[in-house]
Design a protein around this motif. Structure first.
Motif, PDB file in Angstrom:
ATOM      1  N   UNK A  45       0.825  -1.214   0.000  1.00 46.39           N
ATOM      2  CA  UNK A  45       0.000   0.000   0.000  1.00 46.39           C
ATOM      3  C   UNK A  45       0.855   1.259   0.000  1.00 46.39           C
ATOM      4  N   UNK A  46       2.007   1.217   0.657  1.00 48.42           N
ATOM      5  CA  UNK A  46       2.884   2.393   0.716  1.00 48.42           C
ATOM      6  C   UNK A  46       3.357   2.795  -0.673  1.00 48.42           C
ATOM      7  N   UNK A  47       3.516   1.837  -1.550  1.00 48.26           N
ATOM      8  CA  UNK A  47       3.955   2.124  -2.912  1.00 48.26           C
ATOM      9  C   UNK A  47       2.785   2.284  -3.866  1.00 48.26           C
ATOM     10  N   UNK A  48       1.765   1.483  -3.685  1.00 45.52           N
ATOM     11  CA  UNK A  48       0.651   1.457  -4.633  1.00 45.52           C
ATOM     12  C   UNK A  48      -0.257   2.676  -4.545  1.00 45.52           C
ATOM     13  N   UNK A  52      -1.689   4.692  -7.675  1.00 39.88           N
ATOM     14  CA  UNK A  52      -3.118   4.617  -7.979  1.00 39.88           C
ATOM     15  C   UNK A  52      -3.672   6.022  -8.212  1.00 39.88           C
ATOM     16  N   UNK A  53      -3.270   6.949  -7.348  1.00 38.19           N
ATOM     17  CA  UNK A  53      -3.710   8.341  -7.505  1.00 38.19           C
ATOM     18  C   UNK A  53      -3.203   8.928  -8.820  1.00 38.19           C
ATOM     19  N   UNK A  54      -1.923   8.681  -9.129  1.00 35.60           N
ATOM     20  CA  UNK A  54      -1.350   9.184 -10.383  1.00 35.60           C
ATOM     21  C   UNK A  54      -2.039   8.578 -11.600  1.00 35.60           C
ATOM     22  N   UNK A  55      -2.545   7.351 -11.460  1.00 36.40           N
ATOM     23  CA  UNK A  55      -3.240   6.680 -12.563  1.00 36.40           C
ATOM     24  C   UNK A  55      -4.644   7.223 -12.771  1.00 36.40           C
ATOM     25  N   UNK A  56      -5.060   8.158 -11.912  1.00 34.60           N
ATOM     26  CA  UNK A  56      -6.367   8.781 -12.074  1.00 34.60           C
ATOM     27  C   UNK A  56      -7.500   8.077 -11.366  1.00 34.60           C
ATOM     28  N   UNK A  64      -8.253   2.454 -12.565  1.00 34.72           N
ATOM     29  CA  UNK A  64      -6.918   2.877 -12.155  1.00 34.72           C
ATOM     30  C   UNK A  64      -6.426   2.121 -10.935  1.00 34.72           C
ATOM     31  N   UNK A  65      -7.317   1.894  -9.996  1.00 29.61           N
ATOM     32  CA  UNK A  65      -6.977   1.127  -8.797  1.00 29.61           C
ATOM     33  C   UNK A  65      -6.576  -0.291  -9.176  1.00 29.61           C
TER      34      UNK A  65
END
Length: 118
Positions: A45-48, A52-56, A64-65
């Motif tokens: 989760x620390x990386x994802x 996920x936010x950057x993926x829109x 995106x998630x």
């Protein structure tokens, strides 16, 4: 060791953000004892989540998630030495254990099983 902490993220939350945060906090509660034992703890989760936010992504479970979230942890496992499986039922966390086993990683189910953790 680099140890992935795997536990429920969405499971049992009905995607309620407060309950998801509670699940993340629960996983994070294992990080400091692992660090103090000389290891490096990591949560996917620390990386994802930033990716996920950057993926829109606008909500848990959207395109995106799904593109980023579990694949990040799966790729991370290729760099890890072990998995600590914590918490209750979770298809995603169980998948991390399955992948970890297939990669020959050590699988722990309690902090006490990890070398150096008191």
């Amino acid at each position: 060791m680099l140890i992935l902490i795997a536990g429920p993220y969405r499971s049992g939350t009905n995607d309620d953000p407060a309950l998801i945060r509670k699940n993340v906090h629960e996983m994070e509660s294992y990080a400091l004892p692992i660090f103090r034992a000389g290891h490096i703890p990591i949560l996917g989760e620390w990386l994802a989540r930033p990716l996920v936010e950057l993926a829109g992504s606008r909500k848990v479970g959207d395109e995106g998630f799904n593109e980023i979230f579990h694949p990040t942890a799966t790729r991370l496992l290729e760099k890890c030495d072990a998995v600590l499986r914590v918490g209750g039922p979770s298809t995603g966390a169980d998948e991390m254990v399955r992948v970890g086993r297939s990669l020959g990683l050590k699988i722990y189910s309690t902090l006490a099983d990890i070398p150096g953790v008191e």
